[in-house]
Design a protein around this motif. Structure first.
Motif, PDB file in Angstrom:
ATOM      1  N   LEU A   1      18.837  30.075 -27.289  1.00  0.00           N
ATOM      2  CA  LEU A   1      18.058  31.259 -27.641  1.00  0.00           C
ATOM      3  C   LEU A   1      18.890  32.529 -27.693  1.00  0.00           C
ATOM      4  CD1 LEU A   1      14.826  30.590 -25.528  1.00  0.00           C
ATOM      5  CD2 LEU A   1      15.175  30.195 -27.967  1.00  0.00           C
ATOM      6  N   LEU A   2      20.097  32.482 -27.162  1.00  0.00           N
ATOM      7  CA  LEU A   2      20.948  33.670 -27.187  1.00  0.00           C
ATOM      8  C   LEU A   2      21.367  34.035 -28.611  1.00  0.00           C
ATOM      9  CD1 LEU A   2      23.260  33.013 -24.101  1.00  0.00           C
ATOM     10  CD2 LEU A   2      21.206  34.439 -24.240  1.00  0.00           C
ATOM     11  N   THR A   3      21.252  33.077 -29.536  1.00  0.00           N
ATOM     12  CA  THR A   3      21.595  33.400 -30.921  1.00  0.00           C
ATOM     13  C   THR A   3      20.676  34.473 -31.501  1.00  0.00           C
ATOM     14  OG1 THR A   3      20.176  31.584 -31.698  1.00  0.00           O
ATOM     15  CG2 THR A   3      22.508  31.094 -31.333  1.00  0.00           C
ATOM     16  N   TYR A   4      19.476  34.590 -30.951  1.00  0.00           N
ATOM     17  CA  TYR A   4      18.541  35.595 -31.464  1.00  0.00           C
ATOM     18  C   TYR A   4      18.873  37.003 -30.964  1.00  0.00           C
ATOM     19  CZ  TYR A   4      15.787  31.549 -32.857  1.00  0.00           C
ATOM     20  OH  TYR A   4      15.377  30.381 -33.450  1.00  0.00           O
ATOM     21  N   LEU A   5      19.732  37.096 -29.959  1.00  0.00           N
ATOM     22  CA  LEU A   5      20.141  38.414 -29.467  1.00  0.00           C
ATOM     23  C   LEU A   5      21.322  38.973 -30.250  1.00  0.00           C
ATOM     24  CD1 LEU A   5      19.968  37.821 -25.598  1.00  0.00           C
ATOM     25  CD2 LEU A   5      18.249  38.867 -27.087  1.00  0.00           C
ATOM     26  N   PHE A   6      22.086  38.104 -30.878  1.00  0.00           N
ATOM     27  CA  PHE A   6      23.282  38.541 -31.600  1.00  0.00           C
ATOM     28  C   PHE A   6      22.951  39.544 -32.709  1.00  0.00           C
ATOM     29  CE2 PHE A   6      26.614  37.853 -34.850  1.00  0.00           C
ATOM     30  CZ  PHE A   6      27.713  38.219 -34.098  1.00  0.00           C
ATOM     31  N   PRO A   7      21.941  39.295 -33.551  1.00  0.00           N
ATOM     32  CA  PRO A   7      21.615  40.294 -34.583  1.00  0.00           C
ATOM     33  C   PRO A   7      21.118  41.617 -34.008  1.00  0.00           C
ATOM     34  CG  PRO A   7      20.665  38.160 -35.119  1.00  0.00           C
ATOM     35  CD  PRO A   7      21.134  38.080 -33.712  1.00  0.00           C
ATOM     36  N   LEU A   8      20.424  41.559 -32.874  1.00  0.00           N
ATOM     37  CA  LEU A   8      19.913  42.796 -32.285  1.00  0.00           C
ATOM     38  C   LEU A   8      21.049  43.696 -31.827  1.00  0.00           C
ATOM     39  CD1 LEU A   8      16.912  41.446 -30.163  1.00  0.00           C
ATOM     40  CD2 LEU A   8      16.840  42.532 -32.417  1.00  0.00           C
ATOM     41  N   VAL A   9      22.116  43.097 -31.318  1.00  0.00           N
ATOM     42  CA  VAL A   9      23.245  43.892 -30.851  1.00  0.00           C
ATOM     43  C   VAL A   9      23.902  44.626 -32.011  1.00  0.00           C
ATOM     44  CG1 VAL A   9      25.515  43.779 -29.777  1.00  0.00           C
ATOM     45  CG2 VAL A   9      23.644  42.400 -28.868  1.00  0.00           C
ATOM     46  N   ILE A  10      24.120  43.916 -33.118  1.00  0.00           N
ATOM     47  CA  ILE A  10      24.839  44.521 -34.245  1.00  0.00           C
ATOM     48  C   ILE A  10      23.953  45.503 -35.004  1.00  0.00           C
ATOM     49  CG2 ILE A  10      26.029  44.039 -36.410  1.00  0.00           C
ATOM     50  CD1 ILE A  10      26.938  41.405 -35.253  1.00  0.00           C
ATOM     51  N   ASP A  11      22.816  45.020 -35.493  1.00  0.00           N
ATOM     52  CA  ASP A  11      21.939  45.895 -36.279  1.00  0.00           C
ATOM     53  C   ASP A  11      21.288  46.970 -35.419  1.00  0.00           C
ATOM     54  OD1 ASP A  11      22.561  44.594 -38.582  1.00  0.00           O
ATOM     55  OD2 ASP A  11      20.751  43.360 -38.655  1.00  0.00           O
ATOM     56  N   GLY A  12      21.127  46.700 -34.126  1.00  0.00           N
ATOM     57  CA  GLY A  12      20.596  47.733 -33.247  1.00  0.00           C
ATOM     58  C   GLY A  12      21.535  48.918 -33.140  1.00  0.00           C
ATOM     59  N   PHE A  13      22.840  48.653 -33.092  1.00  0.00           N
ATOM     60  CA  PHE A  13      23.819  49.735 -33.081  1.00  0.00           C
ATOM     61  C   PHE A  13      23.790  50.517 -34.384  1.00  0.00           C
ATOM     62  CE2 PHE A  13      26.204  48.358 -29.273  1.00  0.00           C
ATOM     63  CZ  PHE A  13      26.515  49.603 -28.766  1.00  0.00           C
ATOM     64  N   ILE A  14      23.546  49.837 -35.502  1.00  0.00           N
ATOM     65  CA  ILE A  14      23.470  50.540 -36.779  1.00  0.00           C
ATOM     66  C   ILE A  14      22.264  51.473 -36.790  1.00  0.00           C
ATOM     67  CG2 ILE A  14      23.106  50.239 -39.252  1.00  0.00           C
ATOM     68  CD1 ILE A  14      24.623  47.637 -39.104  1.00  0.00           C
ATOM     69  N   ALA A  15      21.105  50.954 -36.391  1.00  0.00           N
ATOM     70  CA  ALA A  15      19.873  51.745 -36.446  1.00  0.00           C
ATOM     71  C   ALA A  15      19.948  52.960 -35.526  1.00  0.00           C
ATOM     72  CB  ALA A  15      18.678  50.868 -36.070  1.00  0.00           C
ATOM     73  N   TYR A  16      20.351  52.734 -34.281  1.00  0.00           N
ATOM     74  CA  TYR A  16      20.387  53.869 -33.355  1.00  0.00           C
ATOM     75  C   TYR A  16      21.616  54.736 -33.565  1.00  0.00           C
ATOM     76  CZ  TYR A  16      18.705  56.397 -29.350  1.00  0.00           C
ATOM     77  OH  TYR A  16      18.173  57.373 -28.560  1.00  0.00           O
ATOM     78  N   GLY A  17      22.657  54.168 -34.176  1.00  0.00           N
ATOM     79  CA  GLY A  17      23.829  54.980 -34.481  1.00  0.00           C
ATOM     80  C   GLY A  17      23.521  56.086 -35.474  1.00  0.00           C
ATOM     81  N   VAL A  18      22.617  55.807 -36.420  1.00  0.00           N
ATOM     82  CA  VAL A  18      22.216  56.844 -37.374  1.00  0.00           C
ATOM     83  C   VAL A  18      21.566  58.005 -36.642  1.00  0.00           C
ATOM     84  CG1 VAL A  18      20.737  57.357 -39.339  1.00  0.00           C
ATOM     85  CG2 VAL A  18      21.978  55.210 -39.263  1.00  0.00           C
ATOM     86  N   ARG A  19      20.667  57.706 -35.736  1.00  0.00           N
ATOM     87  CA  ARG A  19      20.009  58.779 -34.974  1.00  0.00           C
ATOM     88  C   ARG A  19      21.005  59.526 -34.093  1.00  0.00           C
ATOM     89  NH1 ARG A  19      15.740  61.227 -33.107  1.00  0.00           N
ATOM     90  NH2 ARG A  19      15.544  61.732 -30.907  1.00  0.00           N
ATOM     91  N   ALA A  20      21.912  58.813 -33.475  1.00  0.00           N
ATOM     92  CA  ALA A  20      22.904  59.466 -32.627  1.00  0.00           C
ATOM     93  C   ALA A  20      23.779  60.418 -33.430  1.00  0.00           C
ATOM     94  CB  ALA A  20      23.766  58.413 -31.927  1.00  0.00           C
ATOM     95  N   LEU A  21      24.117  60.041 -34.658  1.00  0.00           N
ATOM     96  CA  LEU A  21      24.923  60.924 -35.500  1.00  0.00           C
ATOM     97  C   LEU A  21      24.194  62.217 -35.822  1.00  0.00           C
ATOM     98  CD1 LEU A  21      26.504  58.342 -37.966  1.00  0.00           C
ATOM     99  CD2 LEU A  21      27.667  59.610 -36.165  1.00  0.00           C
ATOM    100  N   LEU A  22      22.874  62.121 -36.061  1.00  0.00           N
ATOM    101  CA  LEU A  22      22.107  63.319 -36.378  1.00  0.00           C
ATOM    102  C   LEU A  22      21.888  64.187 -35.142  1.00  0.00           C
ATOM    103  CD1 LEU A  22      19.431  61.801 -38.786  1.00  0.00           C
ATOM    104  CD2 LEU A  22      21.428  63.162 -39.393  1.00  0.00           C
TER     105      LEU A  22
END
Length: 241
Positions: A52-73
């Protein structure tokens, strides 16, 4: 009288943001996240992430993308080192997601059986990068729309009087309650000096009666200030004498 106003942070838009706008952006972001999530989850299996840990891998990568946009602003006015650090995290997560999506698509394309639609590896790789880029764009649009909505609901600027424009009304001394005082502190102290000299003692009742005899009104706090001044003068005169 000339007046100036505090300008708004930014001019308002000509159209109001509706719930449909938010729903459209959320739908686009969800679709992009689902497509990227599927590819990254399969890549997690390929790099031997367990169960089940395979389902956490996308959250780590795409989660950084999503929140990285907000952090930049949010940190757009922060020191350079802080902004550089956020850009590094955002860029690394974006490149990792794009590379993983492209690699997954190219590998599947190479295993495509003959007789079906077959695209070049370059075309497949480019098309596979649309999902993570769309996710970042959807998050960016949602933040901008939310910020614009907040700006549109702020109250209008209140006109302020021009400090360089003279006023026709004379300045008056006001009390804490806002009612103009009948006399200044110096005038009340002078009345109190005369009363004390006539009666030979520093008495609150004597000073209050003298002020009232002049047709003036005085509050309790102002009378206390007058008495403190008179007592200080009386003590000074006794020391000097």
């Amino acid at each position: 009288m000339a007046s100036s106003a505090i300008p708004p942070a930014r001019p308002g838009t000509g159209h109001r943001v509706t719930s449909w706008d938010r729903a459209a952006i959320l739908s686009l972001g969800s679709a992009a996240c689902t497509l990227s999530y599927d590819a990254l989850q399969q890549m997690a299996v390929a790099i031997h992430v367990r169960g089940l840990l395979t389902y956490l891998f996308p959250l780590v990568i795409d989660g950084f993308i999503a929140y990285g946009v907000r952090a930049l602003l949010v940190l757009r006015t922060a020191p350079f080192r802080a902004r550089l650090y956020v850009w590094a995290l955002f860029g690394t997560a974006t490149c990792a997601s794009i590379w993983a999506n492209a690699l997954h698509a190219v590998r599947i394309n190479q295993q495509n059986p003959p007789g079906t639609l077959h695209l070049s590896d370059l075309t497949v790789g480019i098309l596979s990068t649309l999902a993570p880029l769309a996710l970042a764009g959807a998050v960016h649009l949602h933040i901008l729309i939310t910020r614009e909505t907040t700006t549109d609901t702020t109250p209008r600027p209140v006109p302020l009087p021009d400090p360089e424009q003279p006023t026709s009304e004379p300045a008056t001394t006001t009390r804490r309650g806002g009612r103009p005082a009948d006399a200044t502190l110096d005038e009340l102290v002078e009345i109190g000096r005369i009363a004390v000299a006539e009666h030979g003692r520093v008495s609150r009742s004597v000073v209050l009666q003298a002020i009232r005899d002049k047709g003036l009104k005085v509050g309790g706090e102002r009378l206390t200030e007058v008495m403190n001044t008179l007592r200080a003068e009386s003590e000074t005169s006794l020391i000097d004498g």
